[in-house]
Scaffold this motif. Structure first.
Motif, PDB file in Angstrom:
ATOM      1  N   THR A  15      12.072   2.103   0.523  1.00 17.51           N
ATOM      2  CA  THR A  15      11.110   2.957   1.225  1.00 17.51           C
ATOM      3  C   THR A  15      10.658   4.094   0.322  1.00 17.51           C
ATOM      4  OG1 THR A  15      12.118   2.421   3.350  1.00 17.51           O
ATOM      5  CG2 THR A  15      10.781   4.424   3.258  1.00 17.51           C
ATOM      6  N   TYR A  16      11.594   4.691  -0.394  1.00 15.26           N
ATOM      7  CA  TYR A  16      11.275   5.783  -1.312  1.00 15.26           C
ATOM      8  C   TYR A  16      10.393   5.279  -2.463  1.00 15.26           C
ATOM      9  CZ  TYR A  16      12.142   9.977  -4.142  1.00 15.26           C
ATOM     10  OH  TYR A  16      11.997  11.129  -4.874  1.00 15.26           O
ATOM     11  N   LYS A  22       2.826   4.533  -3.689  1.00 16.61           N
ATOM     12  CA  LYS A  22       1.622   4.843  -2.926  1.00 16.61           C
ATOM     13  C   LYS A  22       1.037   6.183  -3.385  1.00 16.61           C
ATOM     14  CE  LYS A  22      -0.076   5.491   1.763  1.00 16.61           C
ATOM     15  NZ  LYS A  22       0.272   5.614   3.179  1.00 16.61           N
ATOM     16  N   ASP A  23       1.900   7.165  -3.629  1.00 14.30           N
ATOM     17  CA  ASP A  23       1.451   8.510  -3.985  1.00 14.30           C
ATOM     18  C   ASP A  23       0.922   8.608  -5.411  1.00 14.30           C
ATOM     19  OD1 ASP A  23       2.162   9.297  -1.459  1.00 14.30           O
ATOM     20  OD2 ASP A  23       4.005  10.323  -2.070  1.00 14.30           O
ATOM     21  N   ASP A  24       1.686   8.077  -6.381  1.00 14.52           N
ATOM     22  CA  ASP A  24       1.247   8.271  -7.768  1.00 14.52           C
ATOM     23  C   ASP A  24       1.094   6.984  -8.571  1.00 14.52           C
ATOM     24  OD1 ASP A  24       3.852   7.554  -8.514  1.00 14.52           O
ATOM     25  OD2 ASP A  24       4.462   9.588  -8.962  1.00 14.52           O
ATOM     26  N   LYS A  25       1.243   5.831  -7.932  1.00 13.23           N
ATOM     27  CA  LYS A  25       1.006   4.529  -8.569  1.00 13.23           C
ATOM     28  C   LYS A  25       1.831   4.309  -9.827  1.00 13.23           C
ATOM     29  CE  LYS A  25      -2.370   3.227  -5.793  1.00 13.23           C
ATOM     30  NZ  LYS A  25      -2.058   2.374  -4.705  1.00 13.23           N
ATOM     31  N   SER A  26       2.984   4.967  -9.931  1.00  9.53           N
ATOM     32  CA  SER A  26       3.793   4.844 -11.136  1.00  9.53           C
ATOM     33  C   SER A  26       5.265   4.720 -10.776  1.00  9.53           C
ATOM     34  CB  SER A  26       3.590   6.067 -12.022  1.00  9.53           C
ATOM     35  OG  SER A  26       4.547   6.101 -13.049  1.00  9.53           O
ATOM     36  N   ILE A  27       5.938   3.787 -11.408  1.00 10.07           N
ATOM     37  CA  ILE A  27       7.371   3.647 -11.173  1.00 10.07           C
ATOM     38  C   ILE A  27       8.154   4.694 -11.955  1.00 10.07           C
ATOM     39  CG2 ILE A  27       7.836   1.972 -12.989  1.00 10.07           C
ATOM     40  CD1 ILE A  27       9.613   0.603 -10.680  1.00 10.07           C
ATOM     41  N   ILE A  45      15.494  -4.572 -12.681  1.00  8.51           N
ATOM     42  CA  ILE A  45      14.940  -5.188 -11.473  1.00  8.51           C
ATOM     43  C   ILE A  45      13.447  -4.885 -11.397  1.00  8.51           C
ATOM     44  CG2 ILE A  45      15.017  -5.218  -8.938  1.00  8.51           C
ATOM     45  CD1 ILE A  45      17.961  -4.291  -9.184  1.00  8.51           C
ATOM     46  N   PHE A  46      13.052  -3.712 -11.866  1.00 13.25           N
ATOM     47  CA  PHE A  46      11.684  -3.239 -11.728  1.00 13.25           C
ATOM     48  C   PHE A  46      10.835  -3.385 -12.984  1.00 13.25           C
ATOM     49  CE2 PHE A  46      13.722  -0.116  -8.592  1.00 13.25           C
ATOM     50  CZ  PHE A  46      13.601  -1.002  -7.553  1.00 13.25           C
ATOM     51  N   ILE A  56       7.268  -8.130  -8.703  1.00 10.28           N
ATOM     52  CA  ILE A  56       7.546  -7.579  -7.369  1.00 10.28           C
ATOM     53  C   ILE A  56       7.096  -6.130  -7.253  1.00 10.28           C
ATOM     54  CG2 ILE A  56       9.416  -9.167  -6.721  1.00 10.28           C
ATOM     55  CD1 ILE A  56      11.391  -6.918  -7.447  1.00 10.28           C
ATOM     56  N   VAL A  57       7.189  -5.387  -8.356  1.00 10.10           N
ATOM     57  CA  VAL A  57       6.744  -3.993  -8.351  1.00 10.10           C
ATOM     58  C   VAL A  57       5.224  -3.930  -8.329  1.00 10.10           C
ATOM     59  CG1 VAL A  57       6.716  -1.826  -9.654  1.00 10.10           C
ATOM     60  CG2 VAL A  57       8.825  -3.141  -9.461  1.00 10.10           C
ATOM     61  N   GLN A  58       4.581  -4.790  -9.098  1.00 10.97           N
ATOM     62  CA  GLN A  58       3.116  -4.831  -9.094  1.00 10.97           C
ATOM     63  C   GLN A  58       2.589  -5.139  -7.696  1.00 10.97           C
ATOM     64  OE1 GLN A  58       2.144  -7.776 -12.045  1.00 10.97           O
ATOM     65  NE2 GLN A  58       2.764  -6.482 -13.758  1.00 10.97           N
ATOM     66  N   LYS A  59       3.206  -6.106  -7.030  1.00 13.87           N
ATOM     67  CA  LYS A  59       2.765  -6.472  -5.684  1.00 13.87           C
ATOM     68  C   LYS A  59       3.029  -5.344  -4.686  1.00 13.87           C
ATOM     69  CE  LYS A  59       2.777 -11.446  -5.985  1.00 13.87           C
ATOM     70  NZ  LYS A  59       1.431 -11.705  -5.494  1.00 13.87           N
ATOM     71  N   LEU A  60       4.180  -4.675  -4.831  1.00 19.07           N
ATOM     72  CA  LEU A  60       4.480  -3.545  -3.946  1.00 19.07           C
ATOM     73  C   LEU A  60       3.500  -2.400  -4.202  1.00 19.07           C
ATOM     74  CD1 LEU A  60       6.350  -2.417  -1.734  1.00 19.07           C
ATOM     75  CD2 LEU A  60       7.807  -1.523  -3.559  1.00 19.07           C
ATOM     76  N   LYS A  61       3.138  -2.198  -5.452  1.00 13.10           N
ATOM     77  CA  LYS A  61       2.174  -1.148  -5.793  1.00 13.10           C
ATOM     78  C   LYS A  61       0.819  -1.428  -5.137  1.00 13.10           C
ATOM     79  CE  LYS A  61       1.970   0.355 -10.095  1.00 13.10           C
ATOM     80  NZ  LYS A  61       1.619   0.506 -11.515  1.00 13.10           N
ATOM     81  N   GLU A  62       0.426  -2.708  -5.089  1.00 11.62           N
ATOM     82  CA  GLU A  62      -0.846  -3.086  -4.471  1.00 11.62           C
ATOM     83  C   GLU A  62      -0.820  -2.881  -2.956  1.00 11.62           C
ATOM     84  OE1 GLU A  62      -1.407  -7.141  -5.652  1.00 11.62           O
ATOM     85  OE2 GLU A  62      -1.610  -6.625  -7.766  1.00 11.62           O
TER      86      GLU A  62
END
Length: 137
Positions: A15-16, A22-27, A45-46, A56-62
């Motif tokens: 969730t975090y 969502k806020d800054d588009k950066s891991i 993992i990321f 998985i991170v790219q898709k979550l970012k989208e």
């Protein structure tokens, strides 16, 4: 503080992460909030070895609010934890940090207290605090 379940810790982390993406588009903003040891555990993992984001991170970012995308990340973390049970300490550490950060922006509620002033007080004149607030004396 009692450790939370692994599932709850994983949910808090995902969730975090989704909020950060969502806020800054950066891991990198997400990873910067944790200790080096916990990042060393969760980073593969990321991120790929070359530093690019895993799919998985790219898709979550989208779609950071997508429950299915979040579940994919939860499964990836749970799988890594299953392969490395000693990483439970990093998982708990990350959940603790997230919980502490979550509390930073929460308003303070003081109840059943008298004459309590919180925050900055700005006034153009006198300020009287207390039961005996008759200014005409």
């Amino acid at each position: 503080m009692e450790p939370i379940t692994s599932a709850a810790a994983i949910a808090a982390i995902v969730t975090y992460l989704a909020k950060k993406l969502k806020d800054d588009k950066s891991i990198s903003g997400f990873l910067s909030d944790f200790t080096e040891a916990s990042v060393n555990w969760i980073r593969p993992i990321f991120l790929k070895e070359d530093g690019t984001e895993e799919k998985i991170v790219q898709k979550l970012k989208e779609s950071p609010e997508s429950e299915i995308k979040q579940n994919a990340v939860k499964v990836a973390i749970a799988s890594e934890l299953e392969d490395n049970p000693d990483a439970e300490k990093w998982l708990q550490e990350m959940a603790k940090i997230i919980k502490e950060k979550k509390g930073e922006n929460q308003p303070v509620s003081i109840i059943n207290s008298k004459n309590v002033v919180t925050g900055t007080v700005k006034a153009g004149g006198s300020i009287i605090i207390g039961d005996n607030n008759n200014a005409s004396k």
